[in-house]
Design a protein around this motif. Structure first.
Motif, PDB file in Angstrom:
ATOM      1  N   ALA A   1       5.647 104.365  32.570  1.00  0.00           N
ATOM      2  CA  ALA A   1       4.904 103.320  33.281  1.00  0.00           C
ATOM      3  C   ALA A   1       5.144 101.961  32.614  1.00  0.00           C
ATOM      4  O   ALA A   1       5.343 100.944  33.282  1.00  0.00           O
ATOM      5  N   VAL A   2       5.147 101.961  31.275  1.00  0.00           N
ATOM      6  CA  VAL A   2       5.409 100.720  30.548  1.00  0.00           C
ATOM      7  C   VAL A   2       6.804 100.216  30.903  1.00  0.00           C
ATOM      8  O   VAL A   2       7.029  99.028  31.144  1.00  0.00           O
TER       9      VAL A   2
ATOM     10  N   LEU B   1       8.587 100.911  33.653  1.00  0.00           N
ATOM     11  CA  LEU B   1       8.686 100.472  35.051  1.00  0.00           C
ATOM     12  C   LEU B   1       8.129  99.070  35.226  1.00  0.00           C
ATOM     13  O   LEU B   1       8.675  98.253  35.961  1.00  0.00           O
ATOM     14  N   MET B   2       7.033  98.789  34.547  1.00  0.00           N
ATOM     15  CA  MET B   2       6.454  97.443  34.603  1.00  0.00           C
ATOM     16  C   MET B   2       7.491  96.407  34.197  1.00  0.00           C
ATOM     17  O   MET B   2       7.696  95.394  34.861  1.00  0.00           O
TER      18      MET B   2
ATOM     19  N   ALA C   1      10.303  96.078  36.708  1.00  0.00           N
ATOM     20  CA  ALA C   1       9.896  95.338  37.893  1.00  0.00           C
ATOM     21  C   ALA C   1      10.017  93.832  37.668  1.00  0.00           C
ATOM     22  O   ALA C   1      10.578  93.099  38.494  1.00  0.00           O
TER      23      ALA C   1
ATOM     24  N   LEU D   1      13.729  92.849  37.459  1.00  0.00           N
ATOM     25  CA  LEU D   1      14.370  92.810  38.773  1.00  0.00           C
ATOM     26  C   LEU D   1      14.021  91.508  39.480  1.00  0.00           C
ATOM     27  O   LEU D   1      14.882  90.817  40.011  1.00  0.00           O
ATOM     28  N   PHE D   2      12.751  91.184  39.450  1.00  0.00           N
ATOM     29  CA  PHE D   2      12.270  89.982  40.110  1.00  0.00           C
ATOM     30  C   PHE D   2      13.012  88.755  39.588  1.00  0.00           C
ATOM     31  O   PHE D   2      13.425  87.880  40.346  1.00  0.00           O
TER      32      PHE D   2
END
Lengths: 370, 384
Positions: free
Chosen positions: A123-124, A126-127, A130, A133-134
């Motif tokens: 989860a850490v 993926l944050m 994200a 990517l942005f």
């Protein structure tokens, strides 16, 4: 391919990008190693490492300037022949994918250690992915602009923490100035730091975006020098607070020393500041790796829109990050591989060789400006 | 297509952030601040620790009003090591314990004699546990006894030793780090501050006092104690104090307050292979009380008094050095460190022999105290 504004970097942005990318992981993970090998002369080890990596950065930058407006992905086939150049590009990309994934892992381990306990590692990660990517899909200039804000903040925070710590400084802990472990110890202590700082070879992929004719080499080496000075300051203050022996036993001496800050019993427990600095620095570093891998892969496979590769590259990062089974594999074994294999070949050897070939061929007029 | 991707992306972002928040949610209302802890050896079962903790009662602290009931409560538990015992304690607590705010840890004498190397790891490994911690040894008693004392001045009685130490001119919060540095350093023996429970016969209620320092062996076992004056003088030599008080017979007692206490250590290598250490003691004296007939406005009297002060500090320092060299046989004055800094090459060859070399080495004190101020009068007003 049309080069829009989003694919331009200014020298100022290049400087900050390099500074930020160099500082975080190096401070977090390699200072302990320098203390292990050279005790109170750790700052000498780090100074040596900074000088060496300035040389490496100069070589990589000089090589890039030979081909104005081109990145390594474009000029590697020109300089080394189509087949061999693509092989080189491919192996560099493999190295960059690997190190990107491992950094993602080391980052999530650190954040989990300092802030969380129940949150799963993925989860850490993926944050972070994200946000990367942005940022990366916005082009290299988005990153550059980010770095112009984050860079001064990081430098300011590090200086602020140093000021807070200064009341606990004991100058005598730096003595004797004679390095007791000898020159061998100093050199051994510098290799870890050098191998991390040497990641600045990625300027091969960045300088192509800086408009030619500017003081590009100064900006790139200046970034390394800035990060280097901060590292030396950090190692000096760690030594003056915790002495030369203790930091060698700690995995994150920087983090421990920030926990130690206590000014007038009032400014305390500011380790969260250190975590923020590390997170910001790693964010820039990972985004840079994501950018150069996706851009490079797109060039290698002749995909016209590199942004299509960003998602794929991020997925590869994630998979590599999930691969190590424990902290020993990511924080002990991989750095050894990096130090013994990547450092001599990819950071020192190949760029130097390519620069010599490039200079020779240029002097014979075989390389015309594109 | 592109729109849709963007939407999914944003939704994912929201989900991820929400999930993270839930996993490691820590409400302030579910936290319990462990402000001081104690560790003892469990007498019934060996290899087992008895820990005690003083914890703030949250509602009481929040009200901020004086009430007759106390602001804290005590809890104890047993375990194979510190963390094990903390987990055991958690079974009795409705809120989760937070170690990050603990500044004081008391260690019972029995445990200190048995060795404290096992409990140290818990304090350097756990990232939630701060490295800025004071460790205390409880002389002639257990940590639990200290934790039980009701100290009227502080909300948390266990915070009292820190404040006493601070008021007596000592540095606070550094004892764990100093201990670790000394235990890993060159030739030094580590030390920790000591508290003691006393019952004054005239008052009849237990209170606590800052006793001095405990000296540990290289194997983290308690060797012996330095009392208050000895540890204060040791602090003068190693540079850990910011003031001191000295009384001499002139005849009739004269007391001086010493500000800016400083020391300088110079080591020389002798041809015999041993080390000679010269320690210069400096400080500025303000005369606080003069019960002797000396008129201090007279220069010869002043110089005589200054000589007396210097003789007195010399005597006290030599007593300390004698105890350290002959009784404890432990270098707690940082002389080994100084030799290492001043003669690194000699040190490299002889560091293994330092423990025995130190015991027989020559140590000289050069007292250089100066009287700077004498207060508001020359001779005592009432003396004719």
């Amino acid at each position: 391919m049309k080069v829009g504004v989003s694919m331009k970097l200014s020298t100022n942005q290049l400087f900050w990008l390099i500074t930020i990318m160099e500082i975080g992981m190096t401070a977090l993970l390699t200072i302990s190693d320098a203390f292990k090998k050279s005790g109170q002369a750790a700052w000498m080890s780090i100074t040596l490492a900074v000088i060496l990596s300035l040389g490496v950065t100069y070589v990589a930058a000089k090589l890039s300037v030979l081909f104005p407006g081109q990145t390594f992905a474009e000029f590697a086939p020109v300089i080394a022949g189509k087949w061999f150049g693509n092989l080189l590009l491919g192996s560099y990309l493999a190295v960059w994918f690997a190190v990107g994934g491992i950094i993602l892992r080391e980052y999530s381990d650190f954040v989990n250690m300092s802030l969380f306990s129940k949150t799963p590692t993925w989860a850490v990660m993926l944050m972070m992915i994200a946000v990367m990517l942005f940022c990366v899909t916005g082009g290299i200039q988005t990153l550059g602009r980010c770095s112009e804000i984050i860079g001064p903040f990081i430098v300011g925070t590090i200086l602020l923490i140093t000021v807070f710590l200064s009341k606990d400084f004991h100058l005598f802990r730096l003595t004797p100035l004679v390095p007791m472990q000898g020159l061998v110890g100093i050199t051994q202590g510098s290799i870890s730091v050098f191998s991390f700082l040497g990641e600045s070879v990625m300027v091969l992929m960045l300088i192509g975006f800086v408009s030619p004719g500017q003081r590009t080499i100064t900006a790139a080496t200046g970034g390394v020098a800035m990060a280097g000075i901060l590292l030396v300051v950090m190692s000096l203050s760690i030594c003056m607070v915790l002495g030369p022996v203790l930091p060698a036993y700690l995995i994150y001496p920087v983090y421990s020393v920030v926990q130690y800050v206590s000014v007038m019993e009032f400014i305390q427990n500011i380790d969260v500041l250190a975590v923020i600095v590390v997170i910001l620095s790693i964010f820039i570093k990972l985004s840079l790796y994501l950018f150069i891998t996706s851009y490079g892969t797109a060039k290698l496979f002749r995909i016209s829109k590199w942004k299509r590769m960003v998602g794929v590259a991020a997925a590869i990062f994630f998979l590599i990050a999930m691969a190590p089974r424990n902290l020993v594999e990511s924080q002990v074994k991989f750095p050894v591989f990096w130090k013994e294999f990547v450092l001599p070949i990819f950071i020192v050897g190949i760029p130097l060789l390519l620069l010599i070939v490039g200079l020779l061929r240029k002097s014979r007029g075989k390389l015309s400006a594109p | 297509m592109k729109r849709k991707a963007k939407k999914t992306f944003i939704i994912m972002l929201i989900f991820v952030s929400l999930l993270c928040g839930c996993w490691d949610r820590k409400e302030l209302n579910d936290q319990l601040f462990d402000l001081a802890g104690g560790i003892d050896l469990d007498r019934e079962k060996r290899e087992c620790y008895l820990i005690s903790a003083q914890m703030l009662i949250p509602a009481k602290a929040a009200e901020g009003q004086e009430s007759s009931k106390s602001d804290y409560f005590l809890e104890t538990s047993r375990g194979k090591n510190v963390y094990d015992a903390i987990q055991e304690m958690q079974k009795y607590l409705s809120r989760s314990m937070t170690r990050a705010h603990r500044g004081n840890l008391f260690i019972g004498e029995a445990l200190a004699r048995d060795g404290i190397s096992e409990i140290l790891d818990s304090y350097t490994r756990d990232p939630k546990s701060r490295i800025r911690t004071d460790l205390w040894i409880v002389k002639d008693g257990t940590a639990l006894e200290i934790m039980k004392i009701k100290y009227p001045l502080e909300k948390m009685p266990a915070m009292a030793p820190i404040k006493i130490h601070q008021a007596a001119g000592g540095e606070v919060g550094t004892s764990l780090v100093e201990y670790l540095i000394a235990s890993r350093g060159e030739g030094s023996y580590p030390t920790l501050p000591v508290v003691k429970m006393v019952i004054k016969p005239e008052l009849g209620i237990p209170t606590m006092t800052f006793y001095g320092r405990a000296v540990f062996s290289h194997g983290h076992k308690l060797l012996g104690y330095l009392d208050y004056d000895e540890s204060h003088n040791r602090g003068w030599i190693v540079g850990l104090i910011d003031s001191s008080v000295l009384t001499v017979e002139a005849p009739g007692p004269v007391t001086g307050f010493i500000s800016n206490p400083k020391s300088k250590m110079q080591t020389t290598l002798l041809k015999s292979g041993s080390v000679k250490t010269e320690i210069t003691i400096k400080g500025q004296i303000t005369v606080k009380e003069n019960d002797s007939p000396l008129d201090l406005t007279d220069e010869s009297n002043l110089m005589q008094l200054q000589r007396l002060f210097n003789q007195e500090i010399n005597k006290e320092m030599m007593q300390l050095i004698h105890k350290v060299q002959k009784t404890l046989k432990a270098d707690v004055l940082g002389i080994g460190e100084t030799v290492y800094r001043q003669h690194p090459h000699y040190w490299k060859r002889n560091r293994d022999k330092w423990d025995s070399n130190f015991v027989d080495s020559e140590i000289i004190i050069h007292p250089k105290l100066e009287i700077k101020r004498i207060g508001l009068q020359g001779s005592p007003v009432h003396v004719k």
